[in-house]
Design an enzyme around this catalytic site. Structure first.
Site, PDB file in Angstrom:
ATOM      1  N   SER A 124       0.796  -1.155  -0.013  1.00 36.42           N
ATOM      2  CA  SER A 124       0.189   0.153   0.188  1.00 36.42           C
ATOM      3  C   SER A 124       0.945   1.162  -0.019  1.00 36.42           C
ATOM      4  CB  SER A 124      -0.892  -0.115   1.192  1.00 36.42           C
ATOM      5  OG  SER A 124      -1.303   1.320   1.354  1.00 36.42           O
ATOM      6  N   TYR A 150      -2.286  -0.980  10.726  1.00 34.57           N
ATOM      7  CA  TYR A 150      -2.478  -1.731   9.471  1.00 34.57           C
ATOM      8  C   TYR A 150      -1.155  -1.216   8.511  1.00 34.57           C
ATOM      9  CZ  TYR A 150      -3.748  -1.784   4.579  1.00 34.57           C
ATOM     10  OH  TYR A 150      -3.838  -2.092   3.154  1.00 34.57           O
ATOM     11  N   LYS A 154       1.838  -3.519   6.577  1.00 37.77           N
ATOM     12  CA  LYS A 154       2.515  -3.668   5.391  1.00 37.77           C
ATOM     13  C   LYS A 154       3.978  -3.341   5.277  1.00 37.77           C
ATOM     14  CE  LYS A 154      -1.474  -4.602   3.258  1.00 37.77           C
ATOM     15  NZ  LYS A 154      -1.585  -5.845   2.651  1.00 37.77           N
TER      16      LYS A 154
END
Ligand code: NAD
Length: 331
Positions: A124, A150, A154
């Site tokens: 992302s 989150y 990543k």
């Protein structure tokens, strides 16, 4: 190629599954259905006339995962499976680290023990964090001032993949850093349908358009942008899916990251006006205070993918809105 698609019944995974099948690849899907429905397989079959082999398995279950690799010899894994709600990750960090990071380690263990050496990972733009820069390029450092678990998962997974590539030069690893995927397959059969109040703009707009939510909250209209609302790089999910096909052709030993974005920033208010224009109906909206952690401007420099993968985004936000309206009308 024989390809294992993790998270393949999810929003992006299902669109990539369609493109892979259409290109003649044989795919199997593994998903625990924690954020998708089994009926997605019917839709993939309707679009492609092919029903992929499906394994309802949680990637945290190493034995079950190994069993999938015991039975099929895969050339490549495309790894979408993961939890993705930013706000939820702040409330439930351990669940996010476990589900996203531990499950990726399990997947890599199974791959390594079965000599599967090619992986494409769904990363992302969030890995760039907050560097005071609007346009992100792959040469920038990652992991700077990340604001939520989150995004950190990543970043951590990318670090793990880099170390794996160093330890075993036979691995070919591509990390695709998505910007803001929107829209859906033109048939309107596949799409994004989150429960509750969505985090992302387009699912939120869809819920307002269908009357499920009364109005759209636009978080902040006093940013340093032309109309005061945040700028993002919205990419049609079908363009994004095609980026994965280009990445397959571009696999090479080592770890390589590519931005998948359009390079064109669009403001929240511009998106609202575009939606109103394409749908022909007003979209109720109001301005609300800024959301903590939102960056004013974030968009891709997509040149590396253009040059090395010969890929670029073709579709417009109007295409995405049109396809979204077809999806809504099919529900
Ligand atoms: N949608 C976006 O805006 C966006 C942006 C950047 C990156 N990504 C990443 O792309 C990937 C796909 O996103 P999406 O929008 O399709 O999400 P999604 O939730 O629609 O799909 C993810 C799928 O993974 C499955 N899954 C989750 N944990 C699992 C586990 N432990 N074992 C097996 N299956 C599991 C879910 O059931 C779901 O079907 C995710 O990794 C996400 O973080 C998405």
């Amino acid at each position: 190629m024989k390809i294992l698609v993790t998270g393949g019944t999810g929003y992006i995974g299902s669109h990539v599954a369609v493109e892979l099948i259409n290109q003649g690849h044989t795919i199997e899907i593994v998903d625990n259905l924690s954020n998708s429905q089994i009926e997605v397989l019917d839709k993939i079959e309707q679009i492609t006339s092919t029903r992929p082999v499906f394994h309802e398995v949680d990637l945290l279950d190493q034995l079950a995962l190994d069993h999938i690799f015991d039975n099929t010899s895969f050339d490549l894994v495309i790894h979408f499976a993961g939890l993705k709600a930013v706000a939820e990750s702040i409330e439930q960090p351990l669940r996010y680290y476990d589900n996203n990071v531990t499950s990726t380690i399990n997947l890599l263990e199974s791959m390594q023990s079965h000599s599967v050496k090619n992986i494409i990972f769904s990363s992302s733009a969030t890995v760039y964090g907050d560097q005071g820069v609007d346009q992100c390029v792959e040469t920038m450092p990652t992991g700077i001032k990340l604001t939520n678990p989150y995004g950190k998962t990543k970043y951590m997974i990318e670090e793990i993949l880099k170390d794996l590539a160093i330890s075993n030069p036979e691995f070919s690893i591509i990390s695709l850093r998505y910007f803001n995927p929107i829209g859906n397959h033109t048939s309107g059969l596949l799409g994004e349908n989150p429960n509750g109040i969505p985090n992302n703009l387009m699912p939120y707009i869809m819920k307002v358009a269908t009357g499920e939510l009364p109005e759209l909250n636009i978080f902040g209209n006093d940013y340093d942008t032309e109309d005061g609302t945040c700028l993002r790089d919205y990419i049609h999910v079908v363009d994004l899916a095609k980026g994965h096909l280009a990445a397959i052709d571009g696999l090479k030993p080592g770890f390589t990251a590519y931005n998948l974005g359009t390079g064109r920033p669009t403001s929240v208010l511009e998106m609202v006006h575009a939606f109103e224009k394409v749908s022909g109906k007003p979209l109720p909206h109001k301005f609300a205070p800024r959301r903590p952690g939102d960056l004013p401007k974030l968009y891709a420099n997509p040149k590396k993918a253009e040059q090395e993968l010969k890929w670029h985004a073709n579709l417009t936000i109007e295409d995405a809105i049109k396809d979204t309206l077809t999806f809504i009308s099919n529900k």
